[in-house]
Design a protein around this motif. Sequence first.
Motif, PDB file in Angstrom:
ATOM      1  N   VAL A  99       0.820  -1.024   0.004  1.00 34.97           N
ATOM      2  CA  VAL A  99      -0.084  -0.234   0.232  1.00 34.97           C
ATOM      3  C   VAL A  99       0.953   1.269   0.153  1.00 34.97           C
ATOM      4  O   VAL A  99       2.022   1.306   0.819  1.00 34.97           O
ATOM      5  N   SER A 100       0.567   2.207  -0.832  1.00 37.50           N
ATOM      6  CA  SER A 100       1.525   3.290  -0.921  1.00 37.50           C
ATOM      7  C   SER A 100       1.184   4.312   0.389  1.00 37.50           C
ATOM      8  O   SER A 100       0.230   4.247   1.067  1.00 37.50           O
ATOM      9  N   GLU A 101       2.444   5.053   0.458  1.00 42.14           N
ATOM     10  CA  GLU A 101       2.344   5.895   2.026  1.00 42.14           C
ATOM     11  C   GLU A 101       1.245   6.823   1.775  1.00 42.14           C
ATOM     12  O   GLU A 101       1.189   7.590   0.718  1.00 42.14           O
ATOM     13  N   GLY A 102       0.371   7.169   2.756  1.00 40.05           N
ATOM     14  CA  GLY A 102      -0.536   8.406   2.668  1.00 40.05           C
ATOM     15  C   GLY A 102      -1.837   7.823   2.314  1.00 40.05           C
ATOM     16  O   GLY A 102      -2.738   8.382   2.474  1.00 40.05           O
ATOM     17  N   ALA A 138      -7.786   1.673  11.256  1.00 38.19           N
ATOM     18  CA  ALA A 138      -8.136   2.279  10.094  1.00 38.19           C
ATOM     19  C   ALA A 138      -7.777   3.671  10.184  1.00 38.19           C
ATOM     20  O   ALA A 138      -7.877   4.339  11.405  1.00 38.19           O
ATOM     21  N   GLY A 139      -7.126   4.304   9.094  1.00 40.59           N
ATOM     22  CA  GLY A 139      -6.683   5.528   9.170  1.00 40.59           C
ATOM     23  C   GLY A 139      -5.755   5.881   7.935  1.00 40.59           C
ATOM     24  O   GLY A 139      -5.487   4.933   7.118  1.00 40.59           O
ATOM     25  N   LYS A 140      -4.744   6.853   8.201  1.00 44.49           N
ATOM     26  CA  LYS A 140      -3.894   7.121   7.066  1.00 44.49           C
ATOM     27  C   LYS A 140      -2.533   6.459   7.362  1.00 44.49           C
ATOM     28  O   LYS A 140      -1.810   6.505   8.648  1.00 44.49           O
ATOM     29  N   LEU A 141      -1.949   5.688   6.449  1.00 43.92           N
ATOM     30  CA  LEU A 141      -0.714   5.053   6.506  1.00 43.92           C
ATOM     31  C   LEU A 141       0.434   5.771   6.342  1.00 43.92           C
ATOM     32  O   LEU A 141       0.684   6.408   5.649  1.00 43.92           O
ATOM     33  N   ASN A 142       1.465   5.510   7.422  1.00 47.61           N
ATOM     34  CA  ASN A 142       2.623   6.379   7.299  1.00 47.61           C
ATOM     35  C   ASN A 142       3.935   5.101   7.484  1.00 47.61           C
ATOM     36  O   ASN A 142       3.712   4.277   8.135  1.00 47.61           O
ATOM     37  N   TYR A 143       4.951   5.069   6.642  1.00 46.29           N
ATOM     38  CA  TYR A 143       5.671   4.113   6.590  1.00 46.29           C
ATOM     39  C   TYR A 143       6.916   4.594   7.641  1.00 46.29           C
ATOM     40  O   TYR A 143       7.283   5.855   8.227  1.00 46.29           O
ATOM     41  N   LEU A 144       7.227   3.383   8.459  1.00 42.45           N
ATOM     42  CA  LEU A 144       8.479   3.714   9.556  1.00 42.45           C
ATOM     43  C   LEU A 144       9.678   3.177   8.922  1.00 42.45           C
ATOM     44  O   LEU A 144      10.792   3.398   9.620  1.00 42.45           O
ATOM     45  N   VAL A 145       9.811   2.322   8.121  1.00 44.49           N
ATOM     46  CA  VAL A 145      10.947   1.658   7.271  1.00 44.49           C
ATOM     47  C   VAL A 145      10.568   1.714   5.860  1.00 44.49           C
ATOM     48  O   VAL A 145       9.413   1.431   5.318  1.00 44.49           O
ATOM     49  N   GLN A 146      11.625   1.800   5.203  1.00 39.34           N
ATOM     50  CA  GLN A 146      11.652   1.961   3.544  1.00 39.34           C
ATOM     51  C   GLN A 146      11.600   0.620   3.164  1.00 39.34           C
ATOM     52  O   GLN A 146      12.339  -0.303   3.847  1.00 39.34           O
ATOM     53  N   ALA A 150       4.861   0.117  10.612  1.00 34.88           N
ATOM     54  CA  ALA A 150       4.288   1.186   9.913  1.00 34.88           C
ATOM     55  C   ALA A 150       3.349   1.737  11.027  1.00 34.88           C
ATOM     56  O   ALA A 150       3.317   1.567  12.345  1.00 34.88           O
ATOM     57  N   GLN A 151       3.062   3.209  10.837  1.00 36.76           N
ATOM     58  CA  GLN A 151       2.077   3.814  11.773  1.00 36.76           C
ATOM     59  C   GLN A 151       0.752   4.229  11.079  1.00 36.76           C
ATOM     60  O   GLN A 151       0.822   4.872  10.215  1.00 36.76           O
ATOM     61  N   VAL A 152      -0.532   4.150  11.894  1.00 34.48           N
ATOM     62  CA  VAL A 152      -1.695   4.461  11.236  1.00 34.48           C
ATOM     63  C   VAL A 152      -2.184   5.637  11.947  1.00 34.48           C
ATOM     64  O   VAL A 152      -2.393   5.440  13.375  1.00 34.48           O
ATOM     65  N   GLU A 153      -2.281   6.734  11.437  1.00 32.78           N
ATOM     66  CA  GLU A 153      -2.845   8.065  12.031  1.00 32.78           C
ATOM     67  C   GLU A 153      -4.369   7.915  11.837  1.00 32.78           C
ATOM     68  O   GLU A 153      -5.095   7.613  10.889  1.00 32.78           O
ATOM     69  N   TYR A 154      -4.970   8.102  13.262  1.00 36.56           N
ATOM     70  CA  TYR A 154      -6.709   8.063  13.135  1.00 36.56           C
ATOM     71  C   TYR A 154      -7.138   9.548  12.821  1.00 36.56           C
ATOM     72  O   TYR A 154      -6.384  10.577  12.971  1.00 36.56           O
TER      73      TYR A 154
END
Length: 702
Positions: free
Chosen positions: A169-172, A199-207, A230-234
């Motif tokens: 899944v692409s970042e953001g 559920a939310g916006k996906l942010n990568y923590l590792v490339q 990864a990190q999911v922003e609510y």
Amino acid sequence: MVKNYWLFTSLFFLITLFTNAQDKQSETSDMEVSLKLINPTREINDGEARVKVEGGQPPYQYKWSKQNIALESKEAKGIVEGLDYTVTVSDSDGNTVKKDFTIPANSITETFNSKVQPAVDFLGGILFWDPFEAIGIYDPVVYTDQKEIPVPNWDATTSNVFTLKKWLVSEGSSVSEGDKIAIVQKDSGEEIEVFTDAAGKLNYLVQEGNEIFNPNIKEDVIEQNAHMVAQVEYDDPQPLYHPNGDIRKNSIPFIVIWLILGSIFFTLRLGFVNIRGFKHSIELAKGKFDNPDAPGTITHFQAMATAVSATVGLGNIAGVAVAISLGGAGATFWMFTAGFFAMSLKFTECTLGVKYRKIKEDGRIFGGPMNYLRYGLEKRNMKGLGKFLAALFAVLGIGASFGGGNMIQSNQAFKIVSEQLPFLQGYGFWFGIGFAVLVGVVILGGINSIARVTSKVVPVMAVIYILGCSVVIGVNFENIGGAFSAIFNGALSASAMKGGFIGVLIIGLQRAAFSSEAGVGSAAIAHSATKTENPIADGFTSLVEPFIDTMVVCTMTALVLIFTGMHEVGGGMQGVELTADAFGSVISWFPAVLALAVFLFAFSTMISWSYYGMRSWTYLFGQSKKSEIIYKVLFLLFVVVGASVSLGAVLSFSDMMILAMSFPNIIGLYIMSSEVRGDMKEYWNKLKNGELFINPKFRKAD
């Protein structure tokens, strides 16, 4: 015609509603839930319950009243026999069935344990009541703005290297719960699919192509949450949940507020005596001001050693490990801070313990909170209040000495020693007999015997433990930067996974408050036997005790856990096991060193608490030697009981009594604070003017 049309329409509508209701009832009744209850042994707290569901629409959820059982688990373990529990089963259509159950108690200990549990809950409700939540000052619910997604099935002891092979899944992008987001690869080549549980916006923590976690890189071991992918922003802050689905809440327990506020009050009231008096405290402990002709029976150092031996115990090993695993590395900072303020509280109570002591013609000394609560308040025309607080303190002191100061020590000592010496397993009774003999040899000799032993044992056990910790830290010394970074970052910007800032703060403060026993009043009983003409001098001697107990020993334990990465291990492991694993990660036989330290900690704690309990006993039941012997015999019997029988609720209750001792004690300290302040000023003047007795051998050295 129109009239008939509406009649038929109404009948059709009613029939449809009735049919749907019948279908719904049929669906609900189709889901049948049965429970299999298992009591595998006669030991306490090992009951099991297993759910069987027939009908309904899978998948099912199982909401247990026990918070550490996951919603997906159809089996619950660690159930207390004889207590009432519930499980609510739900299917995917929203049908629910609730079942109440109780694991039958099959032994005397199980029955007794279940009967005492309500008393534990009652006392816990008082000690751990959150007044701020009760009056609505803050929202106790733990919220988070984000959810971090870990490597699946990762644990802190892994030897695998994990690499982010591919993002799916692409970042953001916006993701839903259950979406597959990435592929992780182990160094063995095994691939692991990563799913988001939020559920939310996906942010990568590792490339892609980079390592996520490498146990051979020290920064990864030390850094908290280094295994996150990864990190999911609510969109909006979300509450965190216990495994059983209950909303997580932080509480600010009344007992912690009571102890911490007392510590801060006396630090300010006495002008930061914990800093100004520290050097003098060391001089007193070294014997510079020891007057052999002064009233009393033991030296300043022996009094300090006796008090330290009572507080330096399993809490410094097991308790700290649990605190760090729950609160993260940041709890260390608040633990250290609370220990600093606790020094002033200990100063106050030990000063009064000596000032209001009574010395009998035969040399026996009776002092401590019972005396200054009764006679100190009587001097202020508060005789009734003083007698009540003194009696309450004595009752709590007796209970605490049999439980937290005795049974829990022998129980845990047997557990860890039998792990190192397997032939002892199953022979707790005989271990208890041997332990009771060792304890009896010391305590039957009274405070002089106790002081002589603790003055030898305390330095030895402290050196053994601190050297062991130093070796572990030394081997991992390159982690020092990451370790202290984890401590400060975790203390001031704690991650949501560890319960947020308030959660980390309270866990650290709570561990320190429970560890040093400052404010509990127990140390004042030991110090009342000191050979001194200046009660304030013994207050200064006691300053160093929270420093040793909390600021040194507890911090060393925390650093061992952080330097070895064991602070990332979840709460499933017992505290002693966590620390043992941390030691074992450096040298395989180091857990044996820890076992010796635990044994010495338990032994020294027991002999000191025997004296505290005895003085509480004689306050209530008379100061005769016969009364003392009766108490000592009872104490030794409890040593055997503690090593040979599991008594969870009883131990919890008596351990809480140690904390409850602080209620009557600190009330008295507040009332007499001006008296202590005045005595301290007078003592400072004598010290500055050279009017205090100085031991001749130190004069020669000068």
